[in-house]
Design a protein around this motif. Structure first.
Motif, PDB file in Angstrom:
ATOM      1  N   ILE A 204      -2.327-137.957  40.462  1.00 40.25           N
ATOM      2  CA  ILE A 204      -3.408-137.702  41.414  1.00 40.25           C
ATOM      3  C   ILE A 204      -2.837-137.926  42.810  1.00 40.25           C
ATOM      4  O   ILE A 204      -2.209-138.960  43.076  1.00 40.25           O
ATOM      5  N   ARG A 205      -3.033-136.955  43.692  1.00 33.87           N
ATOM      6  CA  ARG A 205      -2.437-137.048  45.030  1.00 33.87           C
ATOM      7  C   ARG A 205      -3.304-137.908  45.940  1.00 33.87           C
ATOM      8  O   ARG A 205      -4.501-137.673  46.076  1.00 33.87           O
ATOM      9  N   LEU A 206      -2.678-138.900  46.558  1.00 35.57           N
ATOM     10  CA  LEU A 206      -3.396-139.778  47.480  1.00 35.57           C
ATOM     11  C   LEU A 206      -3.141-139.400  48.933  1.00 35.57           C
ATOM     12  O   LEU A 206      -3.937-139.725  49.810  1.00 35.57           O
ATOM     13  N   ASP A 207      -1.999-138.729  49.178  1.00 37.77           N
ATOM     14  CA  ASP A 207      -1.633-138.403  50.557  1.00 37.77           C
ATOM     15  C   ASP A 207      -0.682-137.215  50.555  1.00 37.77           C
ATOM     16  O   ASP A 207       0.345-137.236  49.872  1.00 37.77           O
ATOM     17  N   ASP A 208      -1.032-136.170  51.318  1.00 36.66           N
ATOM     18  CA  ASP A 208      -0.181-134.973  51.383  1.00 36.66           C
ATOM     19  C   ASP A 208       1.210-135.267  51.933  1.00 36.66           C
ATOM     20  O   ASP A 208       2.148-134.515  51.693  1.00 36.66           O
ATOM     21  N   TYR A 209       1.317-136.335  52.697  1.00 39.94           N
ATOM     22  CA  TYR A 209       2.592-136.629  53.371  1.00 39.94           C
ATOM     23  C   TYR A 209       3.237-137.908  52.833  1.00 39.94           C
ATOM     24  O   TYR A 209       4.044-138.537  53.508  1.00 39.94           O
ATOM     25  N   GLY A 210       2.881-138.275  51.608  1.00 44.45           N
ATOM     26  CA  GLY A 210       3.419-139.502  51.017  1.00 44.45           C
ATOM     27  C   GLY A 210       4.808-139.300  50.449  1.00 44.45           C
ATOM     28  O   GLY A 210       5.410-138.226  50.585  1.00 44.45           O
ATOM     29  N   PRO A 211       5.344-140.324  49.747  1.00 44.46           N
ATOM     30  CA  PRO A 211       6.692-140.232  49.162  1.00 44.46           C
ATOM     31  C   PRO A 211       6.770-139.183  48.058  1.00 44.46           C
ATOM     32  O   PRO A 211       5.762-138.839  47.436  1.00 44.46           O
ATOM     33  N   THR A 212       7.968-138.668  47.824  1.00 45.92           N
ATOM     34  CA  THR A 212       8.183-137.654  46.781  1.00 45.92           C
ATOM     35  C   THR A 212       8.111-138.307  45.404  1.00 45.92           C
ATOM     36  O   THR A 212       8.667-139.383  45.183  1.00 45.92           O
ATOM     37  N   CYS A 213       7.428-137.628  44.478  1.00 47.33           N
ATOM     38  CA  CYS A 213       7.236-138.133  43.122  1.00 47.33           C
ATOM     39  C   CYS A 213       8.243-137.484  42.171  1.00 47.33           C
ATOM     40  O   CYS A 213       8.805-136.423  42.474  1.00 47.33           O
TER      41      CYS A 213
ATOM     42  N   GLU B 271       1.707-142.436  41.385  1.00 40.92           N
ATOM     43  CA  GLU B 271       2.916-142.960  40.752  1.00 40.92           C
ATOM     44  C   GLU B 271       4.048-143.157  41.763  1.00 40.92           C
ATOM     45  O   GLU B 271       4.866-144.068  41.638  1.00 40.92           O
ATOM     46  N   ALA B 272       4.096-142.283  42.778  1.00 41.27           N
ATOM     47  CA  ALA B 272       5.146-142.382  43.790  1.00 41.27           C
ATOM     48  C   ALA B 272       4.933-143.589  44.692  1.00 41.27           C
ATOM     49  O   ALA B 272       5.854-144.048  45.369  1.00 41.27           O
ATOM     50  N   TYR B 273       3.715-144.110  44.700  1.00 44.31           N
ATOM     51  CA  TYR B 273       3.400-145.308  45.481  1.00 44.31           C
ATOM     52  C   TYR B 273       3.535-146.595  44.664  1.00 44.31           C
ATOM     53  O   TYR B 273       3.905-147.626  45.181  1.00 44.31           O
ATOM     54  N   PHE B 274       3.189-146.512  43.350  1.00 46.52           N
ATOM     55  CA  PHE B 274       3.040-147.780  42.640  1.00 46.52           C
ATOM     56  C   PHE B 274       3.528-147.795  41.191  1.00 46.52           C
ATOM     57  O   PHE B 274       3.168-148.672  40.447  1.00 46.52           O
TER      58      PHE B 274
ATOM     59  N   ALA C 185       8.780-146.909  41.957  1.00 50.36           N
ATOM     60  CA  ALA C 185       8.356-147.013  43.355  1.00 50.36           C
ATOM     61  C   ALA C 185       8.446-148.457  43.844  1.00 50.36           C
ATOM     62  O   ALA C 185       8.875-148.722  44.972  1.00 50.36           O
ATOM     63  N   LEU C 186       8.054-149.397  42.986  1.00 49.37           N
ATOM     64  CA  LEU C 186       8.138-150.821  43.369  1.00 49.37           C
ATOM     65  C   LEU C 186       9.592-151.233  43.599  1.00 49.37           C
ATOM     66  O   LEU C 186       9.897-151.962  44.552  1.00 49.37           O
ATOM     67  N   ALA C 187      10.485-150.751  42.727  1.00 47.52           N
ATOM     68  CA  ALA C 187      11.910-151.071  42.880  1.00 47.52           C
ATOM     69  C   ALA C 187      12.445-150.487  44.191  1.00 47.52           C
ATOM     70  O   ALA C 187      13.181-151.153  44.939  1.00 47.52           O
ATOM     71  N   ARG C 188      12.051-149.245  44.484  1.00 46.60           N
ATOM     72  CA  ARG C 188      12.482-148.573  45.729  1.00 46.60           C
ATOM     73  C   ARG C 188      12.007-149.349  46.969  1.00 46.60           C
ATOM     74  O   ARG C 188      12.775-149.644  47.878  1.00 46.60           O
TER      75      ARG C 188
END
Length: 400
Positions: free
Chosen positions: A243-252, A261-264, A268-271
């Motif tokens: 599910i997209r939370l932000d159009d300009y967020g990190p690449t998944c 998933e790209a956030y959490f 992502a946590l390791a990154r």
């Protein structure tokens, strides 16, 4: 359609046998009188079905039942030598267990294994582990169940376009593994298996409507409605990690940007933990990098537990974003419980508090008034118990 492999056990012959076996699995040993009452069958019919199932080795008699006046009857139970193999494939590990026909885990082993090695290598490893643990709990293998960390077509027994599983797309896991094990196999998404495990043996025991959220390398969700897993038309229901939370967020990993998933997810946590260490905002994680050169999600958890401010903020931020998505699910599905599981869920109550706060703040009071949001109590056995449950459903179903 391919024919199911021959198992070490005869298949079920009538609908009443299916009902009888399922009842014994779900509720334990019963007398013939109780079975007749529960299934609304005449005593003679119950006697005939039990006799046939005993003849083929699927049920056996146990001790005497509790007295109801008159002569005490003997209990009927599932045969003690029946075995089910259940497998939980993760992104970086594989768990293999043997259960009895009531889905009680007898032996369980978990090993590191990279799903990106492809189906042949991973399933070869599964079979080797299965042979090893079958020596510890010998018996007759009647079925196997496997959970995979990606979208699965349950009807076809295969993964379909899984983002983190190169080489698995439309590979027939059911037929391949069934051929190696010589028994019927069910294949499902790993989170659906975990949801089933919690529903039947964990904290959500006997709750018919629940949402199970797995936070591991990726994020997924199993939805149980009316006591059954809701998979959707193509088997992708509950794929909340994308599910997209932000159009300009990190690449998944799926190629899109700004996914939950790209956030959490664990990756992502390791990154983000590595970023904290390199920028000097986390002394704890800087020490880990100096020592080992890499950061894992577990390191971030340990840093947060020690009170490291940067790590605590990472978990709070991730929990808030996840809570945002779970709040939408709660408003839409109105479950009786939300269970949080998976490796990253071991971050524990700090994470749980953030998710709860976000859900209770964003969802309707009517939906959250009596809604428990809890951590899984089965840990890494949730997936194998759920996979065993699916496998016994298949083994106890009338073969066509």
């Amino acid at each position: 359609m391919s024919t199911a492999p021959t198992s070490e056990h005869p298949m079920v012959e009538t609908r009443h046998q299916t009902q009888l076996l399922t009842l014994l699995r779900d509720e334990g040993p019963m007398s013939r009188v109780e079975l007749g009452e529960r299934l609304e069958l005449p005593r003679a019919r119950v006697g005939a079905e039990v006799a046939r199932l005993a003849e083929v080795g699927l049920v056996e008699t146990a001790g005497p039942s509790a007295s109801r006046g008159g002569r005490r009857s003997t209990l009927v139970r599932l045969a003690g030598d029946l075995r089910v193999l259940s497998v939980d494939v993760g992104a970086t590990s594989v768990g293999v267990a043997l259960t009895d026909a009531s889905c009680e885990v007898l032996v369980h082993t978990v090993e590191d294994c990279d799903v990106r090695q492809g189906p042949h290598a991973v399933l070869k490893r599964v079979v080797a582990l299965a042979e090893k643990i079958r020596e510890e709990a010998p018996g007759k293998l009647i079925a196997a169940g496997i959970g995979l960390p990606g979208p699965v077509s349950f009807a076809e027994g295969m993964a379909v376009a899984p983002p983190i599983m190169p080489g698995w797309d439309r590979f027939s896991v059911r037929d391949h593994l069934g051929g190696l094990l010589r028994c019927p196999v069910t294949v499902d998404n790993d989170v659906n298996s975990m949801a089933l495990g919690e529903r039947h043996a964990g904290v959500a025991r006997s709750i018919d409507d629940l949402v199970f959220v797995k936070i591991g390398t990726g994020i997924g969700c199993g939805i149980v409605l009316g006591g059954k897993v809701y998979r959707g038309v193509a088997g992708t229901a509950g794929d909340i990690g994308h599910i997209r939370l932000d159009d300009y967020g990190p690449t998944c990993a799926c190629g899109e940007t700004g996914c939950l998933e790209a956030y959490f997810g664990g990756a992502a946590l390791a990154r983000d933990g590595l970023t904290l260490a390199r920028s000097g905002r986390s002394a704890y994680l800087a020490d880990v990098v100096a020592d080992r050169g890499v950061i894992t999600a577990q390191d971030v958890g340990r840093a947060a537990a020690s009170g490291d401010f940067g790590a605590v903020n990472l978990i709070r931020d991730g929990g808030r974003r996840l809570g945002q998505v779970v709040a939408s699910l709660v408003s839409f599905v109105n479950p009786g419980m939300v269970v949080i599981g998976g490796g990253v869920a071991q971050l524990g109550h700090q994470l749980l508090a953030e998710i709860r706060s976000s859900v209770y703040r964003r969802s309707l009071p009517l939906a959250t008034g009596n809604l428990p949001i809890v951590l899984s109590e089965l840990g890494d056995t949730a997936g194998v118990i759920g996979a065993a449950w699916s496998a016994t459903d298949r083994a106890f179903t009338l073969s066509s």
